[in-house]
Motif scaffolding. Structure first.
Motif, mmCIF file in Angstrom:
data_model
loop_
_atom_site.group_PDB
_atom_site.id
_atom_site.type_symbol
_atom_site.label_atom_id
_atom_site.label_comp_id
_atom_site.label_asym_id
_atom_site.label_seq_id
_atom_site.Cartn_x
_atom_site.Cartn_y
_atom_site.Cartn_z
ATOM 1 N N GLU A 56 39.868 12.761 42.918
ATOM 2 C CA GLU A 56 39.827 11.249 43.346
ATOM 3 C C GLU A 56 41.300 10.645 42.831
ATOM 4 O O GLU A 56 41.788 10.086 43.307
ATOM 5 C CB GLU A 56 38.776 10.795 42.671
ATOM 6 C CG GLU A 56 38.493 8.978 43.095
ATOM 7 C CD GLU A 56 37.325 8.833 42.612
ATOM 8 O OE1 GLU A 56 36.283 8.350 43.157
ATOM 9 O OE2 GLU A 56 37.089 8.443 41.204
ATOM 10 N N TRP A 57 41.744 11.298 41.803
ATOM 11 C CA TRP A 57 42.903 10.710 40.863
ATOM 12 C C TRP A 57 44.275 10.680 41.909
ATOM 13 O O TRP A 57 45.173 9.987 41.686
ATOM 14 C CB TRP A 57 43.020 11.321 39.594
ATOM 15 C CG TRP A 57 43.272 12.682 39.614
ATOM 16 C CD1 TRP A 57 42.092 13.534 38.833
ATOM 17 C CD2 TRP A 57 44.291 13.509 39.840
ATOM 18 N NE1 TRP A 57 42.655 14.983 39.172
ATOM 19 C CE2 TRP A 57 43.944 14.978 39.618
ATOM 20 C CE3 TRP A 57 45.534 13.099 40.132
ATOM 21 C CZ2 TRP A 57 44.641 16.176 39.802
ATOM 22 C CZ3 TRP A 57 46.372 14.372 40.648
ATOM 23 C CH2 TRP A 57 46.114 15.570 40.409
ATOM 24 N N PHE A 58 44.089 11.818 42.748
ATOM 25 C CA PHE A 58 45.401 12.024 43.438
ATOM 26 C C PHE A 58 45.695 10.889 44.478
ATOM 27 O O PHE A 58 46.879 10.695 44.778
ATOM 28 C CB PHE A 58 45.063 13.376 44.317
ATOM 29 C CG PHE A 58 46.253 13.906 44.998
ATOM 30 C CD1 PHE A 58 47.344 14.466 44.607
ATOM 31 C CD2 PHE A 58 46.508 13.628 46.495
ATOM 32 C CE1 PHE A 58 48.453 15.032 44.952
ATOM 33 C CE2 PHE A 58 47.626 14.070 46.978
ATOM 34 C CZ PHE A 58 48.572 14.660 46.584
ATOM 35 N N TYR A 59 44.765 10.010 44.710
ATOM 36 C CA TYR A 59 44.918 9.165 45.771
ATOM 37 C C TYR A 59 45.080 7.775 44.935
ATOM 38 O O TYR A 59 45.622 6.758 45.856
ATOM 39 C CB TYR A 59 43.504 8.893 46.712
ATOM 40 C CG TYR A 59 43.381 10.430 47.335
ATOM 41 C CD1 TYR A 59 44.148 10.727 48.659
ATOM 42 C CD2 TYR A 59 42.515 11.096 46.823
ATOM 43 C CE1 TYR A 59 43.827 11.895 49.209
ATOM 44 C CE2 TYR A 59 42.354 12.513 47.389
ATOM 45 C CZ TYR A 59 43.210 12.876 48.448
ATOM 46 O OH TYR A 59 43.068 14.029 49.136
ATOM 47 N N ALA A 60 44.654 7.647 43.937
ATOM 48 C CA ALA A 60 44.820 6.124 43.281
ATOM 49 C C ALA A 60 45.407 6.141 41.835
ATOM 50 O O ALA A 60 44.871 5.422 40.912
ATOM 51 C CB ALA A 60 43.291 5.764 43.133
ATOM 52 N N SER A 61 46.189 7.044 41.350
ATOM 53 C CA SER A 61 46.879 7.018 40.261
ATOM 54 C C SER A 61 48.171 7.298 40.349
ATOM 55 O O SER A 61 48.889 7.555 41.445
ATOM 56 C CB SER A 61 46.583 8.152 39.367
ATOM 57 O OG SER A 61 44.989 8.423 39.280
ATOM 58 N N VAL A 104 47.363 -0.924 45.520
ATOM 59 C CA VAL A 104 46.715 0.272 45.502
ATOM 60 C C VAL A 104 45.119 0.064 45.787
ATOM 61 O O VAL A 104 44.604 -0.741 45.151
ATOM 62 C CB VAL A 104 46.995 1.261 44.054
ATOM 63 C CG1 VAL A 104 46.332 2.402 44.520
ATOM 64 C CG2 VAL A 104 48.331 1.314 43.755
ATOM 65 N N ALA A 105 44.569 0.912 46.564
ATOM 66 C CA ALA A 105 43.459 1.198 46.733
ATOM 67 C C ALA A 105 42.565 1.978 45.701
ATOM 68 O O ALA A 105 43.090 3.260 45.687
ATOM 69 C CB ALA A 105 42.834 1.539 48.202
ATOM 70 N N VAL A 106 41.778 1.205 45.015
ATOM 71 C CA VAL A 106 41.058 2.044 44.057
ATOM 72 C C VAL A 106 39.539 2.375 43.993
ATOM 73 O O VAL A 106 38.806 1.530 44.602
ATOM 74 C CB VAL A 106 41.286 1.313 42.576
ATOM 75 C CG1 VAL A 106 40.697 1.914 41.416
ATOM 76 C CG2 VAL A 106 42.774 1.121 42.230
ATOM 77 N N PRO A 107 39.262 3.615 43.782
ATOM 78 C CA PRO A 107 37.628 3.704 44.162
ATOM 79 C C PRO A 107 36.651 2.972 43.010
ATOM 80 O O PRO A 107 37.093 2.628 41.793
ATOM 81 C CB PRO A 107 37.555 5.378 43.634
ATOM 82 C CG PRO A 107 38.992 6.085 43.499
ATOM 83 C CD PRO A 107 39.775 4.731 43.198
ATOM 84 N N ILE A 108 35.511 2.633 43.766
ATOM 85 C CA ILE A 108 34.612 1.848 42.867
ATOM 86 C C ILE A 108 33.681 3.111 42.377
ATOM 87 O O ILE A 108 32.824 3.806 43.598
ATOM 88 C CB ILE A 108 34.100 0.870 43.949
ATOM 89 C CG1 ILE A 108 35.094 -0.018 44.279
ATOM 90 C CG2 ILE A 108 32.854 0.159 43.150
ATOM 91 C CD1 ILE A 108 34.519 -1.017 45.314
ATOM 92 N N ASP A 141 49.164 -0.347 34.204
ATOM 93 C CA ASP A 141 47.792 -0.969 34.107
ATOM 94 C C ASP A 141 46.804 -0.425 35.064
ATOM 95 O O ASP A 141 45.819 -0.670 35.192
ATOM 96 C CB ASP A 141 47.847 -2.476 34.221
ATOM 97 C CG ASP A 141 48.627 -3.252 33.137
ATOM 98 O OD1 ASP A 141 48.262 -2.620 31.742
ATOM 99 O OD2 ASP A 141 49.236 -3.869 33.341
ATOM 100 N N LEU A 142 47.280 0.386 36.005
ATOM 101 C CA LEU A 142 46.573 1.112 37.099
ATOM 102 C C LEU A 142 45.428 1.958 36.545
ATOM 103 O O LEU A 142 45.532 3.006 36.116
ATOM 104 C CB LEU A 142 47.338 1.856 38.162
ATOM 105 C CG LEU A 142 46.667 2.450 39.368
ATOM 106 C CD1 LEU A 142 46.202 1.265 40.078
ATOM 107 C CD2 LEU A 142 47.591 3.190 39.994
ATOM 108 N N PRO A 143 44.105 1.282 37.021
ATOM 109 C CA PRO A 143 42.992 2.151 36.732
ATOM 110 C C PRO A 143 42.801 3.382 37.823
ATOM 111 O O PRO A 143 43.039 3.084 38.690
ATOM 112 C CB PRO A 143 41.884 1.201 36.682
ATOM 113 C CG PRO A 143 42.341 0.221 37.549
ATOM 114 C CD PRO A 143 43.667 0.008 37.657
ATOM 115 N N GLU A 144 42.037 4.368 37.325
ATOM 116 C CA GLU A 144 41.925 5.518 38.309
ATOM 117 C C GLU A 144 40.667 5.225 39.014
ATOM 118 O O GLU A 144 40.659 5.827 40.343
ATOM 119 C CB GLU A 144 41.611 6.744 37.600
ATOM 120 C CG GLU A 144 43.134 7.371 36.951
ATOM 121 C CD GLU A 144 42.929 8.900 36.553
ATOM 122 O OE1 GLU A 144 41.796 9.417 36.520
ATOM 123 O OE2 GLU A 144 43.648 9.501 36.013
ATOM 124 N N SER A 145 39.932 4.393 38.535
ATOM 125 C CA SER A 145 38.613 3.740 39.198
ATOM 126 C C SER A 145 38.365 2.497 38.734
ATOM 127 O O SER A 145 38.617 2.191 37.397
ATOM 128 C CB SER A 145 37.436 4.766 39.174
ATOM 129 O OG SER A 145 37.109 5.166 37.932
#
Length: 222
Positions: A56-61, A104-108, A141-145
């Motif tokens: 998952e981190w590959f797309y939102a990190s 960025v689109a971050v997973p929930i 500050d970008l969270p991975e989720s």
């Protein structure tokens, strides 16, 4: 924030023919763009990249792209896969600046549902309306989720975007547009009520189909 390092090499030869040869050699053509530097064509080894893209981190990190020893902070902006083979065909990476906000689109992640009154009821269906949400923040500050606690979810309750507790420095721009944009992210419904709604939604379509059939029969009879 975890440092995710992706190794790459500069790519001097361009074109479709060169890209095909790269893929036959087990490599992926890619490009890095953005910031104050010129776009750079690169290549990556397919096997480690394939393993990375399964996370998952590959797309939102923020990714650290190591190009021949020179490191750059980037975001994945596009990935092209083969239509039926387990192959990544091409990647686009965008450079990020430490002082420039990113979107960025971050997973929930939904937690605690099994402990909630709605989750414990066999007569209730809980639907997750969104799997990710677009946030803005500085790269650091970008969270991975983002996590939403559903442990208190009641039967008939609707959980909205505004219920997500955001880390410091992180915002959901959609919420700034007003209450109408506070989208539902989880809904707890009685299974019977959900079935009735589905029937009501299907009825107009069935009526329209019946009218179409009747019109067709009338035309055939002319």
């Amino acid at each position: 924030m975890t440092d995710h390092v992706i190794k790459a090499s500069a790519r001097k030869v361009e074109g479709k023919g060169a890209s095909r040869r790269l893929r036959l050699e087990g490599k992926i053509p890619a490009i890095v763009y953005g910031g104050k530097s010129e776009p750079v064509n690169i290549e990556l080894d397919h096997e480690p990249l394939w393993l990375a893209q399964m996370h998952e981190w590959f797309y939102a990190s923020i990714l650290t792209l190591d190009i021949d020893g020179k490191k750059e902070q980037v975001l994945l902006r596009d990935m092209q896969r083969h239509p039926y083979k387990q192959l990544v065909m091409h990647l686009d990476f965008q450079r990020v600046s430490a002082n420039t906000p990113i979107k960025v689109a971050v997973p929930i992640h939904f937690v605690g549902l099994e402990d909630s009154p709605a989750g414990k009821s066999s007569e209730v269906a809980v639907t997750k309306e969104l799997n990710e949400v677009v946030v803005t923040c500085l790269p650091k500050d970008l969270p991975e989720s983002l996590e939403i606690d559903l442990s208190n979810l009641q039967v008939g309750e609707v959980v909205h975007l505004s219920a997500i507790k955001l880390p410091k420095g992180v915002e959901i721009p959609e919420l700034a547009l007003g209450a109408d944009h506070d989208s539902a992210i989880a809904i707890a419904k009685h299974i019977q009520a959900e079935a009735e709604e589905a029937t009501e939604e299907a009825a107009p379509a069935a009526d329209a189909a019946a009218e179409g059939d009747a019109a067709a029969e009338a035309k055939d009879g002319e």
